[in-house]
Design an enzyme around this catalytic site. Structure first.
Site, PDB file in Angstrom:
ATOM      1  N   LYS A 145      57.734  41.710  30.013  1.00 10.13           N
ATOM      2  CA  LYS A 145      56.994  42.820  30.605  1.00 10.13           C
ATOM      3  C   LYS A 145      56.769  43.935  29.590  1.00 10.13           C
ATOM      4  O   LYS A 145      55.645  44.431  29.427  1.00 10.13           O
ATOM      5  CB  LYS A 145      57.734  43.366  31.818  1.00 10.13           C
ATOM      6  CG  LYS A 145      56.985  44.486  32.534  1.00 10.13           C
ATOM      7  CD  LYS A 145      57.805  45.074  33.664  1.00 10.13           C
ATOM      8  CE  LYS A 145      58.888  45.976  33.139  1.00 10.13           C
ATOM      9  NZ  LYS A 145      59.635  46.691  34.208  1.00 10.13           N
ATOM     10  N   ASP A 182      55.247  44.559  36.898  1.00  9.89           N
ATOM     11  CA  ASP A 182      56.441  45.293  37.310  1.00  9.89           C
ATOM     12  C   ASP A 182      56.563  45.204  38.835  1.00  9.89           C
ATOM     13  O   ASP A 182      55.841  44.441  39.478  1.00  9.89           O
ATOM     14  CB  ASP A 182      56.376  46.748  36.830  1.00  9.89           C
ATOM     15  CG  ASP A 182      55.325  47.558  37.577  1.00  9.89           C
ATOM     16  OD1 ASP A 182      54.466  46.951  38.257  1.00  9.89           O
ATOM     17  OD2 ASP A 182      55.368  48.798  37.488  1.00  9.89           O
TER      18      ASP A 182
END
Length: 237
Positions: free
Chosen positions: A138, A156
């Protein structure tokens, strides 16, 4: 007749978006109209300060990170200055955010690795970024997108929620959602898709009570428990 030995299996996640191609184009067109030039809310000045800010943002709010990094980046805006500052001092600067001890350790370690392996520069490669302490997929995707203009999508909690609620990109985990988004988001929207979705999740499609009456894509959304405007009484007859 023999016993029925069939096993009841869990319902598999959809293999495709629940929205049509035209609906997906409409969805992103509306998000784009609402926020024509979306940007990261993490304050940074270059790829390095962005990288550090994103590492610090795990399980912390952007506002909290920005408050902590304001002074940190004033005294240590480069890898060499961060290493010189040292782990203990970094901890003092970021102690208001979650997991600050481990994050301080990672920030100093990744700064040293950037010096040792990349002449103090942030590498423009997801694979290289993921080898840095404290950097996962991420974080690498955010840096690739924001700092280097790559069409990556970092999933997220906000994007995971919006993607599943709307039916845009159903998935059982962040990687599944990411791969689905890469597949279904039109190329013209991919560069900013991450920001449009995260900001929509942060301010409209919130976790506890989504603000469906204020949502520009509510008519496209497949969420079955949409909230109603305050004071509206539904006819139960």
């Amino acid at each position: 007749m023999g016993k029925n030995t069939s096993v009841k299996r869990k319902k598999a996640a959809p293999a495709a978006s629940l929205l049509s191609k035209d609906e997906i184009v409409t969805l992103f067109s509306r998000l784009k109209a609402e926020r024509p030039e979306p940007t990261s809310e993490l304050v940074h000045t270059d790829p390095y300060t962005l990288l550090v800010a994103v590492v610090l943002s795990a399980q912390a709010t952007d506002a909290g990170v920005n408050k902590a990094t304001k002074e940190l980046f004033r005294v240590a805006p480069t890898p060499d200055k961060m290493v010189a500052l040292g782990e203990e001092a970094v901890r003092e600067h970021i102690k208001t955010i979650g997991l600050y001890r481990n994050k301080a350790k990672n920030v100093v370690a990744l700064s040293q690795q950037l010096i040792d392996e990349y002449q103090g520069e942030v590498p423009p490669s997801r694979e290289a970024l993921e080898k840095l302490p404290g950097v996962g997929r991420k974080t690498a995707n955010v840096v690739m997108n924001v700092a280097f203009g790559e069409k990556t999508i970092a999933v997220d909690t906000h994007i995971f929620r919006v993607s599943n609620r709307t039916g845009l990109a159903p998935g059982k985990d962040p990687l599944a959602v990411e791969l689905m988004l890469e597949k279904v988001v039109p190329d013209d929207f991919k560069l900013h898709a991450h920001h449009w979705l995260i900001l929509h999740g942060r301010y409209v499609c919130v976790a506890r009570k989504p603000k469906c009456p204020d949502c520009v894509i509510a008519d496209l959304c497949r969420y079955g428990a949409k909230t109603e405007p305050a004071g509206l009484v539904l006819d139960k007859g």
